[in-house]
Design an enzyme around this catalytic site. Structure first.
Site, PDB file in Angstrom:
ATOM      1  N   CYS A 248      31.621  44.881  38.748  1.00 16.02           N
ATOM      2  CA  CYS A 248      32.221  43.610  38.316  1.00 16.02           C
ATOM      3  C   CYS A 248      31.905  42.589  39.397  1.00 16.02           C
ATOM      4  CB  CYS A 248      33.722  43.761  38.116  1.00 16.02           C
ATOM      5  SG  CYS A 248      34.187  45.149  37.051  1.00 16.02           S
TER       6      CYS A 248
ATOM      7  N   PRO B 128      31.715  36.302  41.202  1.00 10.62           N
ATOM      8  CA  PRO B 128      30.569  35.429  41.497  1.00 10.62           C
ATOM      9  C   PRO B 128      29.751  35.831  42.707  1.00 10.62           C
ATOM     10  CG  PRO B 128      32.549  34.424  42.346  1.00 10.62           C
ATOM     11  CD  PRO B 128      32.988  35.716  41.701  1.00 10.62           C
TER      12      PRO B 128
ATOM     13  N   ASP C 102      27.914  42.199  35.398  1.00 10.93           N
ATOM     14  CA  ASP C 102      29.099  41.485  34.932  1.00 10.93           C
ATOM     15  C   ASP C 102      28.909  41.155  33.457  1.00 10.93           C
ATOM     16  OD1 ASP C 102      31.370  39.366  34.827  1.00 10.93           O
ATOM     17  OD2 ASP C 102      31.450  40.143  36.869  1.00 10.93           O
TER      18      ASP C 102
ATOM     19  N   CYS D 197      43.203  42.867  43.166  1.00 16.75           N
ATOM     20  CA  CYS D 197      44.028  41.905  43.923  1.00 16.75           C
ATOM     21  C   CYS D 197      45.410  41.856  43.267  1.00 16.75           C
ATOM     22  CB  CYS D 197      43.372  40.533  43.995  1.00 16.75           C
ATOM     23  SG  CYS D 197      42.811  39.856  42.432  1.00 16.75           S
TER      24      CYS D 197
END
Length: 288
Positions: free
Chosen positions: A120, A123, A144, A240
């Site tokens: 994943c 960016p 991605d 996260c």
């Protein structure tokens, strides 16, 4: 107290109730103050081009207050600045990345010459960090499902002087390339509850139903990684998020059904100690 917290710090009540089951009131209030304050700005020094000492000296000369972070590549800025105005930006000496994110890639410990899958990737902050630790030697396949965000990776890599990254746009229901790979990074889509200071809108976009829908996707991505890493290879699973079902529960459920995986380490990253919150686990596939 919980209703007051939800109103005073602008959090949905269902999320406050979840946290209250795990955190005592003083820690809950500490999280509220942390998430509602401007988050610190960290830079990751590009070791392919310079050193942290050189960057800090150049900042001092330019009158920019900064100090070393805990990670060996991190610099913490004393105030928020426009990054493109910093000396060394155009030369590719650094990029903005939180320190907790740097520790995730360091846990992967990629080596020069390896073949690495970043599942994943967009960016590209962690992808380019992998390339730096590999001394820009080897191969990184950055996958991605979002074409626009994936397109940012080659531009970032060019500024940093990295040329070992290949991008791969995955169909929404497709599978990543088969491998095998020496290492796989699985930085999964998650609830973002560890970074609500940087993404304050996420607290209102998330719902209990959305949280439940994330877990099957996260589990599937970790299984893809396990199927594609070579014997003796390494997987790092990261989020996260502060929510246990996205973190330890996913990892331990997959470990319980794929017998040749071994948990090497897992870390809960606490918001504000010193930076963003989240979780990562380092997993090794046993040799045959």
């Amino acid at each position: 107290p919980l209703e007051y917290f939800a109103i005073a710090f602008a959090f949905p009540t269902w999320l406050v109730a979840r946290w209250a089951e795990r955190y005592q009131l003083p820690e809950l209030y500490r999280l509220g103050f942390w998430f509602d304050a401007p988050p610190p700005t960290y830079l990751r020094v590009n070791v392919l081009k310079t050193t942290r000492e050189t960057v800090l000296e150049r900042f001092r000369t330019a009158g920019i207050a900064a100090e070393p972070g805990l990670h060996p590549q991190s610099v913490r800025l004393a105030q928020h600045v426009y990054l493109r105005d910093l000396p060394g930006f155009e030369e590719g000496w650094f990029l903005a990345q939180d320190e907790s994110s740097m520790h995730v890639v360091s846990a992967l410990d990629p080596q020069p010459g390896w073949s690495v899958l970043d599942l994943c990737a967009a960016p590209g902050a962690k992808t380019t960090h992998i390339a730096e630790l590999m001394a820009n030697q080897g191969r990184i396949l950055a996958c991605d499902v979002e074409k626009r965000r994936l397109a940012a990776i080659p531009r970032l890599a060019a500024r940093l002087g990295i040329n070992i990254i290949e991008t791969c746009l995955l169909p929404q229901r497709g599978e990543p390339p088969p491998g095998p790979f020496d290492a796989v990074l699985v930085d999964v889509p998650c609830s973002n509850t560890g970074v609500l200071g940087r993404r304050p809108e996420a607290r209102w976009k998330l719902s209990p139903r959305a949280l439940r829908h994330l877990v099957p996707l996260q589990t599937k991505l970790l299984i893809y990684a396990a199927e594609r890493v070579r014997p003796g290879g390494v997987i790092v699973y990261s989020t996260c998020s502060l929510e246990p079902e996205e973190n330890r529960t996913v990892v331990h459920n997959v470990l319980s059904v794929i017998q040749d995986l071994r948990l090497d380490a897992e870390v809960d990253q606490i918001p504000g100690q010193p930076s963003d919150g989240g979780y990562y686990a380092r997993i090794v596939r046993r040799q045959l």
